[in-house]
Design a protein around this motif. Structure first.
Motif, PDB file in Angstrom:
ATOM      1  N   ALA A 128       3.842  -5.586  -1.150  1.00  0.00           N
ATOM      2  CA  ALA A 128       4.922  -5.379  -2.117  1.00  0.00           C
ATOM      3  C   ALA A 128       6.290  -5.436  -1.433  1.00  0.00           C
ATOM      4  CB  ALA A 128       4.736  -4.052  -2.836  1.00  0.00           C
ATOM      5  N   LYS A 129       6.370  -4.892  -0.218  1.00  0.00           N
ATOM      6  CA  LYS A 129       7.625  -4.906   0.528  1.00  0.00           C
ATOM      7  C   LYS A 129       8.054  -6.322   0.855  1.00  0.00           C
ATOM      8  CE  LYS A 129      11.026  -3.079   2.859  1.00  0.00           C
ATOM      9  NZ  LYS A 129      12.136  -2.385   2.159  1.00  0.00           N
ATOM     10  N   ARG A 130       7.110  -7.159   1.244  1.00  0.00           N
ATOM     11  CA  ARG A 130       7.438  -8.547   1.555  1.00  0.00           C
ATOM     12  C   ARG A 130       7.922  -9.278   0.301  1.00  0.00           C
ATOM     13  NH1 ARG A 130       3.820 -11.440   6.087  1.00  0.00           N
ATOM     14  NH2 ARG A 130       5.758 -12.667   6.053  1.00  0.00           N
ATOM     15  N   ILE A 131       7.313  -8.954  -0.834  1.00  0.00           N
ATOM     16  CA  ILE A 131       7.758  -9.562  -2.090  1.00  0.00           C
ATOM     17  C   ILE A 131       9.192  -9.139  -2.401  1.00  0.00           C
ATOM     18  CG2 ILE A 131       7.351  -9.661  -4.578  1.00  0.00           C
ATOM     19  CD1 ILE A 131       4.352  -9.201  -3.928  1.00  0.00           C
ATOM     20  N   GLU A 132       9.468  -7.859  -2.235  1.00  0.00           N
ATOM     21  CA  GLU A 132      10.827  -7.353  -2.483  1.00  0.00           C
ATOM     22  C   GLU A 132      11.850  -8.048  -1.594  1.00  0.00           C
ATOM     23  OE1 GLU A 132      10.570  -3.180  -1.867  1.00  0.00           O
ATOM     24  OE2 GLU A 132       9.159  -2.855  -3.516  1.00  0.00           O
ATOM     25  N   GLU A 133      11.502  -8.226  -0.329  1.00  0.00           N
ATOM     26  CA  GLU A 133      12.412  -8.880   0.605  1.00  0.00           C
ATOM     27  C   GLU A 133      12.671 -10.331   0.203  1.00  0.00           C
ATOM     28  OE1 GLU A 133      10.399  -8.353   4.273  1.00  0.00           O
ATOM     29  OE2 GLU A 133      11.121  -6.287   4.578  1.00  0.00           O
ATOM     30  N   ALA A 134      11.645 -11.000  -0.334  1.00  0.00           N
ATOM     31  CA  ALA A 134      11.807 -12.394  -0.752  1.00  0.00           C
ATOM     32  C   ALA A 134      12.684 -12.521  -1.995  1.00  0.00           C
ATOM     33  CB  ALA A 134      10.436 -13.009  -1.014  1.00  0.00           C
ATOM     34  N   LEU A 152      13.754  -4.887  -9.552  1.00  0.00           N
ATOM     35  CA  LEU A 152      12.369  -5.323  -9.449  1.00  0.00           C
ATOM     36  C   LEU A 152      11.475  -4.094  -9.544  1.00  0.00           C
ATOM     37  CD1 LEU A 152      10.078  -7.331  -8.792  1.00  0.00           C
ATOM     38  CD2 LEU A 152      10.608  -6.984  -6.366  1.00  0.00           C
ATOM     39  N   GLN A 153      10.558  -4.096 -10.500  1.00  0.00           N
ATOM     40  CA  GLN A 153       9.623  -2.995 -10.670  1.00  0.00           C
ATOM     41  C   GLN A 153       8.283  -3.369 -10.024  1.00  0.00           C
ATOM     42  OE1 GLN A 153      10.660  -0.151 -12.186  1.00  0.00           O
ATOM     43  NE2 GLN A 153      12.669  -1.109 -12.420  1.00  0.00           N
ATOM     44  N   GLN A 154       7.820  -2.555  -9.075  1.00  0.00           N
ATOM     45  CA  GLN A 154       6.530  -2.809  -8.434  1.00  0.00           C
ATOM     46  C   GLN A 154       5.877  -1.487  -8.048  1.00  0.00           C
ATOM     47  OE1 GLN A 154       6.340  -7.102  -6.424  1.00  0.00           O
ATOM     48  NE2 GLN A 154       7.250  -5.588  -5.082  1.00  0.00           N
ATOM     49  N   ARG A 155       4.546  -1.491  -8.087  1.00  0.00           N
ATOM     50  CA  ARG A 155       3.813  -0.307  -7.660  1.00  0.00           C
ATOM     51  C   ARG A 155       2.383  -0.693  -7.296  1.00  0.00           C
ATOM     52  NH1 ARG A 155       2.819   5.248 -11.206  1.00  0.00           N
ATOM     53  NH2 ARG A 155       1.505   6.328  -9.670  1.00  0.00           N
ATOM     54  N   ALA A 156       1.895  -0.166  -6.174  1.00  0.00           N
ATOM     55  CA  ALA A 156       0.542  -0.460  -5.713  1.00  0.00           C
ATOM     56  C   ALA A 156      -0.431   0.604  -6.211  1.00  0.00           C
ATOM     57  CB  ALA A 156       0.513  -0.525  -4.191  1.00  0.00           C
ATOM     58  N   PHE A 157      -1.643   0.178  -6.563  1.00  0.00           N
ATOM     59  CA  PHE A 157      -2.674   1.092  -7.040  1.00  0.00           C
ATOM     60  C   PHE A 157      -3.993   0.800  -6.322  1.00  0.00           C
ATOM     61  CE2 PHE A 157       0.208   0.550 -10.683  1.00  0.00           C
ATOM     62  CZ  PHE A 157       0.545   1.872 -10.940  1.00  0.00           C
ATOM     63  N   VAL A 158      -4.710   1.866  -5.988  1.00  0.00           N
ATOM     64  CA  VAL A 158      -6.035   1.732  -5.384  1.00  0.00           C
ATOM     65  C   VAL A 158      -6.944   2.802  -5.970  1.00  0.00           C
ATOM     66  CG1 VAL A 158      -7.379   1.555  -3.260  1.00  0.00           C
ATOM     67  CG2 VAL A 158      -4.940   0.998  -3.237  1.00  0.00           C
ATOM     68  N   ASP A 159      -7.530   2.522  -7.120  1.00  0.00           N
ATOM     69  CA  ASP A 159      -8.517   3.427  -7.699  1.00  0.00           C
ATOM     70  C   ASP A 159      -7.992   4.851  -7.825  1.00  0.00           C
ATOM     71  OD1 ASP A 159     -11.002   4.094  -8.742  1.00  0.00           O
ATOM     72  OD2 ASP A 159     -11.854   4.583  -6.789  1.00  0.00           O
ATOM     73  N   SER A 160      -6.703   4.980  -8.118  1.00  0.00           N
ATOM     74  CA  SER A 160      -6.116   6.320  -8.169  1.00  0.00           C
ATOM     75  C   SER A 160      -5.210   6.507  -9.376  1.00  0.00           C
ATOM     76  CB  SER A 160      -5.312   6.583  -6.892  1.00  0.00           C
ATOM     77  OG  SER A 160      -4.301   5.601  -6.727  1.00  0.00           O
TER      78      SER A 160
END
Length: 384
Positions: A128-134, A149-157
């Motif tokens: 996600a950080k690399r996407i933000e930088e791009a 830019l709205q982004q958030r990572a999820f892992v079964d939580s």
């Protein structure tokens, strides 16, 4: 009002999507796909499943309204879901031999090493950080101050329908056992997601349902947890009973549990598509403390301090020591009768927990009854 992502050139978005997949591979993921956020077809299925009570005590599944089936309500502004797949099957774990050895403890393959949540979340956050930088140059040059830019990572939580989203993203199809299947990788993998407000080009699923007439996963289930194909009654599932269930394990399921003390892999182990699965290259998923081959009696004799030490950084720790003993007591009740097994159980007869005492007493009664039923055996799977 939620800020919006500024309009971006189509070619930039196409190139960015390709970069995201390349960055994902560099981070160790086996596959990255991009899906739209429309789960309207899944919403009525989820509601019908909840109405049947198949979630058991997992009330949290239905506590978030429509956020599970409407990504935009979980993260306002979400237009796409970046789905990632990471293999976890450790090599050199003879799962079928362990299942058939009544003196051994069977721990689900995903839980033998370190907990996957932190590992995958960290990598998705890096992605996600690399996407933000791009995208940052476009955001900073935007004429509108509220662009973001709205982004958030999820892992079964969080309330995320990861398998339908992964299927939409081209990572596979949802099989009759309700898990995601991939024709080149089977099902021994974790999933993770990044919700994003970027209007990235989406991938189309190249894999339709390829289960055909096969019903191996449905027939092998020790507790008949599948009322019909593509539907799981979690209340009958050994993974639910040994992990999510906080109370006593219903007596009707104790013998069918056999030696499965944390989770169950039978429906995956027998799946023909898992002949194409690859062993994980992640050191973090390598079995720890010989959990892939330990005797039930050895694990049952761990003190609480040993349990906490040996499950540090493991998914097993979340069930706590009391439920760990509960599960092991059932396994010992199904084990071949021996002085070692009976002595181990007797030593916990006075353990200060009614839950543990009940299961220990049941286990000892099993050994006092020479005519007790033999547990159901798993059929030999066709996998690595």
């Amino acid at each position: 009002m939620v800020s919006s992502t500024p309009a971006l050139p189509t070619q930039f978005l196409d190139d960015l999507a390709a970069d995201i997949k390349r960055w994902g591979r560099e981070l160790g993921f086996q596959q990255i796909g991009i899906a739209d956020a429309d789960l309207s077809d899944e919403e009525p299925r989820l509601k019908a499943w909840l109405d049947k009570g198949y979630q058991g005590d997992m009330a949290w599944i239905g506590e978030h309204g429509n956020k599970r089936s409407r990504p935009d309500e979980l993260l306002p502004g979400t237009q796409r879901v970046i789905c990632a797949r990471l293999d976890y099957l450790p090599a050199d774990t003879d799962q079928i031999r362990i299942l058939k050895d009544g003196e051994k403890a069977y721990v689900s393959r995903y839980a033998l090493g370190r907990d996957y949540h932190k590992l995958i979340r960290k990598r998705l956050s890096q992605l996600a950080k690399r996407i933000e930088e791009a995208v940052e140059p476009y955001i900073s040059s935007s004429d509108t101050a509220d662009h973001d830019l709205q982004q958030r990572a999820f892992v079964d939580s969080a309330p995320v329908m990861e398998r339908p989203l992964a299927a939409k993203a081209g990572l596979g199809w949802v099989g009759k056992h309700t898990l995601l299947l991939n024709s080149q990788a089977g099902s021994w993998f974790f999933l993770g997601e990044v919700y994003t407000s970027l209007p990235l080009p989406v991938d189309t699923s190249e894999e339709h349902d390829r289960c055909g007439d096969c019903q191996a996963c449905l027939k092998v289930c020790p507790t008949d947890a599948f009322p019909r194909p593509y539907e799981l009654d979690a209340r009958r599932c050994i993974s639910y009973l040994t992990i999510e269930n906080k109370g006593a394990i219903p007596v009707e399921f104790r013998e069918p549990m056999g030696n499965r003390v944390f989770g169950c892999d039978d429906c995956q182990a027998i799946c023909p598509w898992n002949r194409y699965a690859s062993f994980s290259q992640e050191d973090s998923f390598t079995p720890r403390h010989q959990l892939d081959r330990s005797d039930l009696s050895t694990l049952f004799q761990w003190s609480e301090e040993e349990f906490l030490k040996n499950t540090e950084g493991s998914a097993i720790r979340r069930i706590g020591y009391e439920r760990w003993l509960r599960n092991l007591a059932v396994g010992l009740g199904n084990a071949p009768t021996s002085e070692t097994v009976v002595t181990a159980l007797q030593q916990k007869l006075d353990y200060p927990s009614e839950l543990v005492q009940e299961h220990v007493q049941w286990a000892l009664q099993q050994h006092a009854n020479p005519g007790r039923r033999r547990r159901r055996k798993i059929k030999a799977p066709r996998n690595p």
